[in-house]
Design a protein around this motif. Structure first.
Motif, mmCIF file in Angstrom:
data_model
loop_
_atom_site.group_PDB
_atom_site.id
_atom_site.type_symbol
_atom_site.label_atom_id
_atom_site.label_comp_id
_atom_site.label_asym_id
_atom_site.label_seq_id
_atom_site.Cartn_x
_atom_site.Cartn_y
_atom_site.Cartn_z
ATOM 1 N N PRO A 48 0.842 -1.205 0.000
ATOM 2 C CA PRO A 48 0.000 0.000 0.000
ATOM 3 C C PRO A 48 0.875 1.253 0.000
ATOM 4 C CG PRO A 48 -0.673 -1.554 1.716
ATOM 5 C CD PRO A 48 0.665 -2.009 1.213
ATOM 6 N N HIS A 49 0.630 2.160 -0.926
ATOM 7 C CA HIS A 49 1.431 3.374 -1.047
ATOM 8 C C HIS A 49 0.685 4.338 -1.960
ATOM 9 C CE1 HIS A 49 4.851 6.008 -2.141
ATOM 10 N NE2 HIS A 49 5.408 5.575 -1.011
ATOM 11 N N ARG A 50 0.954 5.614 -1.817
ATOM 12 C CA ARG A 50 0.288 6.579 -2.691
ATOM 13 C C ARG A 50 0.589 6.311 -4.166
ATOM 14 N NH1 ARG A 50 3.778 10.598 -4.514
ATOM 15 N NH2 ARG A 50 5.821 10.666 -3.450
ATOM 16 N N LEU A 51 1.734 5.693 -4.467
ATOM 17 C CA LEU A 51 2.100 5.426 -5.853
ATOM 18 C C LEU A 51 1.571 4.080 -6.361
ATOM 19 C CD1 LEU A 51 5.772 6.773 -5.888
ATOM 20 C CD2 LEU A 51 3.707 7.875 -6.809
ATOM 21 N N THR A 52 0.844 3.343 -5.515
ATOM 22 C CA THR A 52 0.166 2.130 -5.980
ATOM 23 C C THR A 52 -1.345 2.301 -5.921
ATOM 24 O OG1 THR A 52 0.156 1.091 -3.769
ATOM 25 C CG2 THR A 52 2.071 0.676 -5.187
ATOM 26 N N GLU A 75 -3.600 6.454 -15.664
ATOM 27 C CA GLU A 75 -4.426 5.267 -15.822
ATOM 28 C C GLU A 75 -3.543 4.109 -16.254
ATOM 29 O OE1 GLU A 75 -7.886 3.038 -15.692
ATOM 30 O OE2 GLU A 75 -7.593 5.144 -15.092
ATOM 31 N N PRO A 76 -3.462 3.038 -15.459
ATOM 32 C CA PRO A 76 -2.540 1.951 -15.797
ATOM 33 C C PRO A 76 -2.958 1.196 -17.054
ATOM 34 C CG PRO A 76 -3.941 1.333 -13.956
ATOM 35 C CD PRO A 76 -4.191 2.784 -14.215
ATOM 36 N N GLY A 77 -1.961 0.577 -17.685
ATOM 37 C CA GLY A 77 -2.229 -0.270 -18.830
ATOM 38 C C GLY A 77 -2.395 0.453 -20.138
ATOM 39 N N GLN A 78 -2.194 1.768 -20.150
ATOM 40 C CA GLN A 78 -2.421 2.538 -21.367
ATOM 41 C C GLN A 78 -1.176 2.656 -22.237
ATOM 42 O OE1 GLN A 78 -5.628 3.665 -22.139
ATOM 43 N NE2 GLN A 78 -6.045 2.346 -20.368
ATOM 44 N N ALA A 79 -0.038 2.972 -21.621
ATOM 45 C CA ALA A 79 1.176 3.202 -22.405
ATOM 46 C C ALA A 79 2.405 2.907 -21.556
ATOM 47 C CB ALA A 79 1.208 4.653 -22.895
ATOM 48 N N ARG A 124 2.283 -7.056 -12.778
ATOM 49 C CA ARG A 124 2.792 -7.196 -14.138
ATOM 50 C C ARG A 124 2.946 -5.831 -14.815
ATOM 51 N NH1 ARG A 124 3.168 -11.447 -17.597
ATOM 52 N NH2 ARG A 124 1.839 -12.780 -16.304
ATOM 53 N N GLN A 125 2.002 -4.928 -14.577
ATOM 54 C CA GLN A 125 2.091 -3.598 -15.172
ATOM 55 C C GLN A 125 3.270 -2.810 -14.608
ATOM 56 O OE1 GLN A 125 -1.965 -2.454 -14.335
ATOM 57 N NE2 GLN A 125 -2.615 -2.803 -16.454
ATOM 58 N N PHE A 126 3.591 -3.012 -13.346
ATOM 59 C CA PHE A 126 4.783 -2.375 -12.793
ATOM 60 C C PHE A 126 6.035 -2.937 -13.452
ATOM 61 C CE2 PHE A 126 2.050 -0.632 -9.563
ATOM 62 C CZ PHE A 126 2.716 0.503 -9.123
ATOM 63 N N LEU A 127 6.072 -4.238 -13.657
ATOM 64 C CA LEU A 127 7.228 -4.853 -14.296
ATOM 65 C C LEU A 127 7.418 -4.351 -15.721
ATOM 66 C CD1 LEU A 127 6.758 -8.532 -13.077
ATOM 67 C CD2 LEU A 127 8.696 -7.063 -12.508
#
Length: 379
Positions: free
Chosen positions: A133-137, A191-195, A144-147
């Protein structure tokens, strides 16, 4: 990632257990490469490789030049390493001189996360916020998206890098935790998963994930699970570990006098997860061979790391055909005093590392010079 296993590898795996059928991998199952070779390349053949790196110091101030360079090649039959020039203090380099290899560290972070996933310790498709848990998550981007750097987490901005330098200059000997290094991150989550957006803070968060799931400091986890099994004796995960001499001394003004870390303990700990590794060229080449050869984590996990529709997989840069030897994988690294590049071509069973003692250099053309000299030696 696609390659064929040699028959000799299967024989070695089966051994002399006596009788029975030899197990055959499923058609779509990646197979590991043979063990890295131990024979040193003969001097007459090695001269072409040495000549390729000698050119780097002829015009050290050019965009692709440097005051010094080291390089190494690992194949399934032989190895080679060489050095030319000096570090920032004018000391001659050796092939085993340690340098800061910066973002090549991300290959270790990704490999460890994949290993933990393979053991059922985490789910790559769950939000990282479930574990860290973190403001950046908070945007619920998946592990997988972080990787893959599609988590929409901003990178350090120029103002953030300036504050990092100020913090290092104020206390070069200070140890910073992974969480503390994120205090220098500005910007907003997307928005994750976009680019694809290159993000060092994203890999800090993955480092925090590793510490939480293993119960170990990051350096200890990477040492136990990756460096030791891969046979890496000259790698240091700063600042949990200190680089082993000889070390190419930095001249980073934000760090003051050398303290044994690259460039100093404060900066090394602030960049520990995304870029804290210090190592020599033979170690980096061996790591690349062991990792992308499927010899340190299961080959099916490596296949995920090297599969992408773009130019970045999971902690891995995909170089397609740009170095002339075939489909290549690896990573670049850039620090104020050092530039590095690792490439692995599984189809040729070869890994190549090139380290320069200047930062911000255009290293790809120099790697191309090296691969051009190497090609005739690979058959």
């Amino acid at each position: 990632m696609r390659w064929c296993a040699a028959a000799v590898l299967m024989i070695a795996l089966v051994g002399c257990s006596g009788g029975g059928e030899v197990p055959v991998p499923a058609p779509d199952t990646p197979a590991a490469l043979p063990a890295p070779g131990t024979q040193v390349l003969s001097s007459d053949k090695a001269q072409a490789l040495q000549n390729a790196i000698n050119q780097i110091v002829e015009f050290p101030d050019s965009p692709s030049g440097a005051r010094g360079a080291t390089a190494a090649v690992v194949t399934d039959h032989w190895t080679w390493s060489g050095a030319v020039g000096t570090d920032s203090q004018g000391r001659p380099l050796r092939a085993d001189t340690s340098m800061a290899v910066a973002s090549i560290t991300k290959t270790f972070i990704a490999a460890e996360v994949m290993l933990l996933a393979g053991k059922g310790k985490l789910n790559l498709e769950l939000p990282l916020s479930r574990y860290v848990p973190h403001r950046l998550t908070a945007n619920d981007a998946t592990v997988r998206q972080f990787l893959s750097m599609t988590a929409a987490v901003p990178d350090y901005q120029p103002s953030g890098f300036a504050r990092l330098d100020e913090a290092s200059a104020a206390a070069p000997e200070k140890h910073w935790t992974l969480a503390q290094s994120l205090d220098f991150v500005g910007g907003h989550l997307g928005e994750p998963g976009q680019a694809y957006v290159y993000s060092n803070p994203g890999y800090v968060l993955l480092g925090m994930l590793i510490e939480k799931l293993t119960g170990l400091p990051l350096a200890a986890a990477l040492r136990r699970d990756l460096a030791t099994p891969a046979g890496l004796r000259h790698a240091a995960f700063q600042d949990g570990e200190k680089p082993q001499p000889p070390v190419a001394v930095d001249s980073d003004k934000a760090c003051g006098p050398p303290d044994g870390y690259l460039p100093c303990r404060a900066f090394a700990s602030l960049s520990a997860a995304p870029g804290g590794l210090a190592a020599d060229a033979p170690t980096i080449a061996r790591w690349g061979y062991q990792l992308y050869g499927g010899r340190v984590i299961p080959a099916d996990l490596v296949d995920q790391m090297t599969t992408s529709e773009g130019e970045y997989g999971l902690g891995t840069m995909l170089f397609t055909q740009q170095f002339g030897l075939g489909e290549a994988f690896g990573h670049r690294g850039d620090m104020p005093d050092h530039t590095s590049l690792l490439i692995v071509v599984p189809a040729k069973r070869v890994a190549i590392a090139l380290l320069l003692t200047n930062g911000g250099r255009s290293i790809d053309p120099r790697m191309a010079d090296l691969t051009n000299a190497l090609a005739p030696l690979l058959g």
